[in-house]
Scaffold this motif. Structure first.
Motif, short mmCIF file in Angstrom:
data_model
loop_
_atom_site.label_atom_id
_atom_site.label_comp_id
_atom_site.label_asym_id
_atom_site.label_seq_id
_atom_site.Cartn_x
_atom_site.Cartn_y
_atom_site.Cartn_z
N THR A 26 0.83 -1.21 0.00
CA THR A 26 0.00 0.00 0.00
C THR A 26 0.86 1.25 0.00
O THR A 26 0.64 2.19 -0.78
N VAL A 27 1.86 1.27 0.86
CA VAL A 27 2.74 2.44 0.97
C VAL A 27 3.58 2.59 -0.30
O VAL A 27 3.77 3.70 -0.81
N ALA A 28 4.06 1.47 -0.83
CA ALA A 28 4.88 1.52 -2.04
C ALA A 28 4.08 2.00 -3.24
O ALA A 28 4.58 2.79 -4.06
N ALA A 29 2.84 1.54 -3.37
CA ALA A 29 2.00 1.98 -4.49
C ALA A 29 1.72 3.47 -4.41
O ALA A 29 1.73 4.18 -5.43
N TRP A 30 1.46 3.96 -3.20
CA TRP A 30 1.23 5.40 -3.02
C TRP A 30 2.50 6.18 -3.37
O TRP A 30 2.44 7.22 -4.05
N THR A 31 3.65 5.68 -2.95
CA THR A 31 4.92 6.34 -3.25
C THR A 31 5.17 6.37 -4.75
O THR A 31 5.58 7.39 -5.31
N ARG A 32 4.93 5.24 -5.39
CA ARG A 32 5.12 5.19 -6.84
C ARG A 32 4.21 6.18 -7.55
O ARG A 32 4.63 6.85 -8.51
N ALA A 33 2.97 6.29 -7.11
CA ALA A 33 2.04 7.23 -7.73
C ALA A 33 2.52 8.66 -7.61
O ALA A 33 2.39 9.46 -8.54
#
Length: 199
Positions: A26-33
Motif C-alpha cells: 500500500t505504501v509503495a504503491a502510493w509512493t510510486r504514484a
C-alpha cells in the motif's frame, strides 16, 4: 536557443518489507504514484518479495552458493542503473527489516554517490528510528541521504480504501522529499559525468 531538458532521472523504489501480511504494498504503491506524477522521473519498483536475495554470504575468498548470481542478476543491474532511490520501510524492533539490510549488503558500488530518500511507516514512531539507522548504514556505502522524509505514524488508518493518503500533508511531504532527491540526483549525476566518483 531553447533550453536543454535533461533526461529524466531513473528512480528505484525499494520495498523493504517481506513479512507475511505486510502493509508495504500500500505504501509503495502510493509512493510510486507520487513519483509517477513527475515528468523528471522514471520509476522502477524493486520489491524484495518478488526478487529475493540469498541470505548467506560466502566466506572470504570462497565462491558464492549456487544460484546467487541468478538472484543478483534480477536486482543488481536495476540498482546500478538508478540515479536515485526511495526506500519504503517499516520499523521492526526499533530498526529496519533484515531483508532490506541483506539487499543493501549484497551491493556496494551500486550505491556510490547516489541520493536516497525514505518513506517509512509504523506505530508511534512512524518508522523514523528505522530511517535514522539506515542513514548510518548508507553513509558507509557512499550514498547521500536527503533530509526530509515521509513518515506514517499509526499507518493502519492513514490510507483510504483506494490506497490514497487521507492527510493531504502526506502528499506535500512526498513532494518535498522528491524535490530534494531530484536536486541531489542531478547534482551527483552531473558531477560524475565530469569526474568519476572515487570511493
Amino acid at each position: 536557443m531553447p533550453a536543454i531538458t535533461p533526461a529524466p532521472l531513473r528512480l528505484a523504489i525499494i520495498v523493504g518489507s517481506t513479512r507475511d501480511g505486510r502493509f508495504a504494498p500500500t505504501v509503495a504503491a502510493w509512493t510510486r504514484a507520487r513519483a509517477a506524477e513527475r515528468a523528471d522521473l522514471t520509476v522502477d519498483v524493486v520489491d524484495l518479495v518478488e526478487t529475493p536475495l540469498p541470505t548467506v554470504f560466502p566466506a572470504f575468498g570462497q565462491p558464492p552458493a549456487p544460484g546467487t548470481a541468478e538472484s543478483l542478476a534480477k536486482v543488481s543491474p536495476r540498482l546500478a542503473a538508478a540515479d536515485a532511490f526511495v526506500i519504503v520501510t517499516p520499523e521492526y524492533n526499533h530498526s529496519f527489516p533484515a531483508a532490506l539490510k541483506n539487499a543493501i549488503d549484497w551491493h556496494n558500488p551500486e550505491w556510490h554517490a547516489k541520493p536516497v530518500g525514505f518513506v517509512s511507516y509504523g506505530g508511534v514512531s512512524g518508522g523514523l528510528r528505522a530511517v535514522e539507522q539506515l542513514r548510518v548504514v548508507l553513509a558507509e556505502l557512499h550514498a547521500v541521504t536527503v533530509r526530509d522524509t515521509v513518515s506514517f505514524h499509526g499507518h493502519w488508518d492513514k490510507f483510504d480504501a483506494e490506497g490514497d493518503a487521507v492527510d493531504p500533508a502526506s502528499n506535500a511531504a512526498a513532494k518535498t522529499m522528491l524535490d530534494q532527491l531530484v536536486w541531489w540526483a542531478h547534482a551527483l549525476r552531473d558531477a560524475k559525468a565530469v569526474r568519476p566518483y572515487a570511493a
